[in-house]
Structures are given as C-alpha cells and as structure tokens.
Design a protein around this motif. Structure first.
Motif, PDB file in Angstrom:
ATOM      1  N   PHE A  92       0.821  -1.215   0.000  1.00  0.00           N
ATOM      2  CA  PHE A  92       0.000   0.000   0.000  1.00  0.00           C
ATOM      3  C   PHE A  92       0.854   1.264   0.000  1.00  0.00           C
ATOM      4  O   PHE A  92       0.487   2.263  -0.631  1.00  0.00           O
ATOM      5  CB  PHE A  92      -0.949  -0.008   1.196  1.00  0.00           C
ATOM      6  CG  PHE A  92      -2.108  -0.949   1.036  1.00  0.00           C
ATOM      7  CD1 PHE A  92      -3.106  -0.679   0.115  1.00  0.00           C
ATOM      8  CD2 PHE A  92      -2.198  -2.104   1.793  1.00  0.00           C
ATOM      9  CE1 PHE A  92      -4.180  -1.549  -0.052  1.00  0.00           C
ATOM     10  CE2 PHE A  92      -3.263  -2.982   1.640  1.00  0.00           C
ATOM     11  CZ  PHE A  92      -4.257  -2.704   0.709  1.00  0.00           C
ATOM     12  N   TYR A 112      -0.650   6.668  -2.034  1.00  0.00           N
ATOM     13  CA  TYR A 112      -1.661   6.133  -1.125  1.00  0.00           C
ATOM     14  C   TYR A 112      -1.486   6.750   0.259  1.00  0.00           C
ATOM     15  O   TYR A 112      -0.378   6.775   0.806  1.00  0.00           O
ATOM     16  CB  TYR A 112      -1.528   4.620  -1.039  1.00  0.00           C
ATOM     17  CG  TYR A 112      -2.768   3.913  -0.569  1.00  0.00           C
ATOM     18  CD1 TYR A 112      -3.861   3.771  -1.398  1.00  0.00           C
ATOM     19  CD2 TYR A 112      -2.837   3.371   0.719  1.00  0.00           C
ATOM     20  CE1 TYR A 112      -5.001   3.111  -0.972  1.00  0.00           C
ATOM     21  CE2 TYR A 112      -3.966   2.714   1.152  1.00  0.00           C
ATOM     22  CZ  TYR A 112      -5.045   2.594   0.297  1.00  0.00           C
ATOM     23  OH  TYR A 112      -6.177   1.949   0.733  1.00  0.00           O
ATOM     24  N   THR A 117      -3.195   3.217   4.901  1.00  0.00           N
ATOM     25  CA  THR A 117      -2.246   2.108   5.094  1.00  0.00           C
ATOM     26  C   THR A 117      -2.279   1.627   6.535  1.00  0.00           C
ATOM     27  O   THR A 117      -2.273   0.420   6.804  1.00  0.00           O
ATOM     28  CB  THR A 117      -0.819   2.549   4.720  1.00  0.00           C
ATOM     29  OG1 THR A 117      -0.796   2.976   3.354  1.00  0.00           O
ATOM     30  CG2 THR A 117       0.170   1.405   4.908  1.00  0.00           C
ATOM     31  N   ASN A 321      -3.484   1.604  -8.395  1.00  0.00           N
ATOM     32  CA  ASN A 321      -4.483   2.083  -7.419  1.00  0.00           C
ATOM     33  C   ASN A 321      -5.601   2.842  -8.134  1.00  0.00           C
ATOM     34  O   ASN A 321      -5.338   3.704  -8.928  1.00  0.00           O
ATOM     35  CB  ASN A 321      -3.786   2.999  -6.415  1.00  0.00           C
ATOM     36  CG  ASN A 321      -4.755   3.508  -5.368  1.00  0.00           C
ATOM     37  OD1 ASN A 321      -5.728   2.847  -5.073  1.00  0.00           O
ATOM     38  ND2 ASN A 321      -4.473   4.700  -4.848  1.00  0.00           N
TER      39      ASN A 321
END
Length: 321
Positions: A92, A112, A117, A321
């Motif tokens: 992530f 991200y 996360t 993503n």
C-alpha cells in the motif's frame, strides 16, 4: 515493473534475514526478543527499495525458511504477524496513481495515504491474532493464563489465599490478552515501517516522497465505525468477544499512535516540546492507562494526507491504485 535477477536475489536474502531474526526468541534472552521485533524490517526494506514484488518474494522466502527451521505454531505466528503485515504495508505504501485521474494536474503522482495504510495494517494484524487464537484454542490459552497466575500466587501469598480473586484475575487476563497482543504488533509493525522508510530514503532507493508523519499518521473516518463495532462486540462472550477485543486493540493502537503524532505536530517549534514528549512517553510506559488519553485524541482527527510527486521516467512500484 520488470522483475530482474537482482530483485529476486534481494528478496531471497531479505526473507532469509527476516527468518533468522524471527528465531531470536528461541534464545530466551533480551537480545533475542529485540531481534524478533525487527523481523519485518528486511521485508519492508526489500519492498520499498526494490519493489513490491521483491517484498512478496522476501515474505514467501521467510515463510518457507521458518517452516524448515521450526515447523510449529510459532512459525505460523511469525508469518501471520510479521511477514504478511510487512508485505501488505509495503504494497500500500508503494501504491500511486496519476493525479489527473482524480481531477488533479498532469504529470503528478498521488500516493496512497498513510492513514489508509495504517488502517489496513491494523485489520491485517487483527486477523492474524484471531487466527492464532483459534489455533491455540481457548482451553490452551486458559491453561497458559492459569500457569501465569500460579506463578503470581507463589510470589504473592495473599493472592493465593483468595482463590476467587485468582479466578477473576484469570478472566481479566483472558480478556486483555487479545487486546494487548494486537496493539503491540500494530505498534511494532508501524515502527518497522517508519525505520524502513528512513533507511531506503537515505539510500536513495525510495520513490515515494517523504510523509510528514506527525500530520499524516492518522486513521481514516471508517476506522471510527470499525472501532465502535469492535468495542461493542468485546463485551460479548465467547468467540465474538475475542474477535471484538482483538480488532478493538489493533485499531485502538492506531488511534493512540495518531494521538502521539498530534502531540508531535502541535509541539513543533515550542520550547516545552522536549519536556512534553519525554513526559508523555514516560507516562505511557509506566502508566498504561494514559494511552487512553492519546486514543481519545486520535479519535478527533481522521484526516487523510496523501503526498504527491512529479511524474518522472520511473513509475511507482504499484500504479494500479
């Protein structure tokens, strides 16, 4: 991302290093315990510096190695609570997408958020603790707590003279074990992630721009709902109560770390900052209940800060993503 021989080699070496660190507890020494705490670090470094696939190779190598070295429940715990969270967290952290896809400027990557996360790490670790608890079984866990209580009775005759207090202590410990275990592993994994980010950045291998951890280490708003449901479930008997306690402990640790991060952010530039940080961490180590104060503080800030970087020839480790 194109996988090279170097990536595979780094992943294998990192996995072997993580496996060697994971067996440090077998020495039953303070040094061995400290080595175990750094088990996820090689996996994080491999994934952050050489790509997520390299991190998965490291996690897979560790999985194989620990089963060869010690095919027991301890090996399962190492995999579920060390290897899997490290590979997941690195995945992530390496996620990014073009800002243009969400209405932002061109030639910019949005990474991200650290908050998202952290939530996923909390949930992954909670699932790992739940599985370990199911494998151990309530009877074995109760026997373990009974053994600890017996040792306490031997050192405290007054406690031994009152069996009702001893039984109450056993029930309390059984309730607290999943909370403490999940919270401790969350804090350990996040600490390893922070160290790995600093190491790979210093080595020039990190593509993700540096997060401002005092302002970015938060939990997103959905974590409030998850935490509330988990706290309610924690009062239920049996398996539902165990699951609720475990999730509450993991997510609660995330909120507590967010509370500490808020103190770091708001004390920047203040003359009283060193004393405030020293006092806060000392109180947290000596009086565990003070963590509740930081947990409550973390509940009131569910911001999601995402770093951005200019798009270059290189693409992020993960751009799906």
């Amino acid at each position: 991302m194109k996988l090279t021989g170097t990536d595979i080699g780094v992943g294998v070496l990192a996995g072997l290093a993580a496996a060697l660190l994971s067996i440090g507890l077998a020495n039953q020494s303070i040094i061995g315990f400290l080595l175990v705490l750094f088990t996820p670090l090689p996996i994080f470094i491999a994934a952050l510096g050489w790509g997520t696939i390299t991190g998965f190779i490291a996690a897979a190598t560790m999985t194989i190695a620990v089963y060869v070295i010690s095919p027991s429940l301890d090996a399962v715990a190492d995999i579920l609570l060390m290897a899997v969270p490290a590979a997941t967290g690195a995945y992530f952290i390496g996620l990014a997408r073009p800002a243009a896809e969400i209405g932002g400027p061109k030639d910019v990557f949005v990474w991200y958020p650290l908050a998202d996360t952290l939530l996923r790490l909390c949930l992954v670790i909670a699932v790992g603790v739940i599985i370990i608890g199911a494998l151990i079984g309530e009877a074995q866990m109760s026997a373990l707590v009974q053994a600890v209580t017996k040792q306490m009775n031997e050192t405290n005759p007054q406690l031994a003279a009152n069996p009702e207090v001893g039984q109450l202590l056993v029930r309390i410990m059984l309730r607290l074990m999943p909370i403490i275990a999940s919270a401790a592993f969350v804090m350990s994994i996040v600490a390893n992630l922070y160290v790995a980010l600093r190491i790979t950045a210093a080595a020039g291998k990190l593509q993700r721009p540096r997060d401002d951890w005092p302002r970015a280490l938060r939990l997103p708003r959905p974590a409030l709902v998850i935490f509330a449901i988990a706290c309610a479930m924690a009062f239920l008997p049996g398996a539902p109560g165990y699951v609720g306690s475990t999730v509450a402990g993991a997510v609660g640790a995330g909120f507590s770390m967010a509370g500490f991060a808020m103190l770091h952010a708001r004390s920047r530039g203040a003359t009283w900052r060193p004393f405030a940080l020293w006092f806060a961490y000392t109180c947290a180590l000596i009086f565990s209940f003070t963590l509740i104060i930081f947990l409550l503080a973390g509940l009131f800030d569910t911001s999601r800060n995402a770093p951005v970087s200019k798009a270059e020839i290189k693409t992020p480790p993960n751009n799906d993503n």
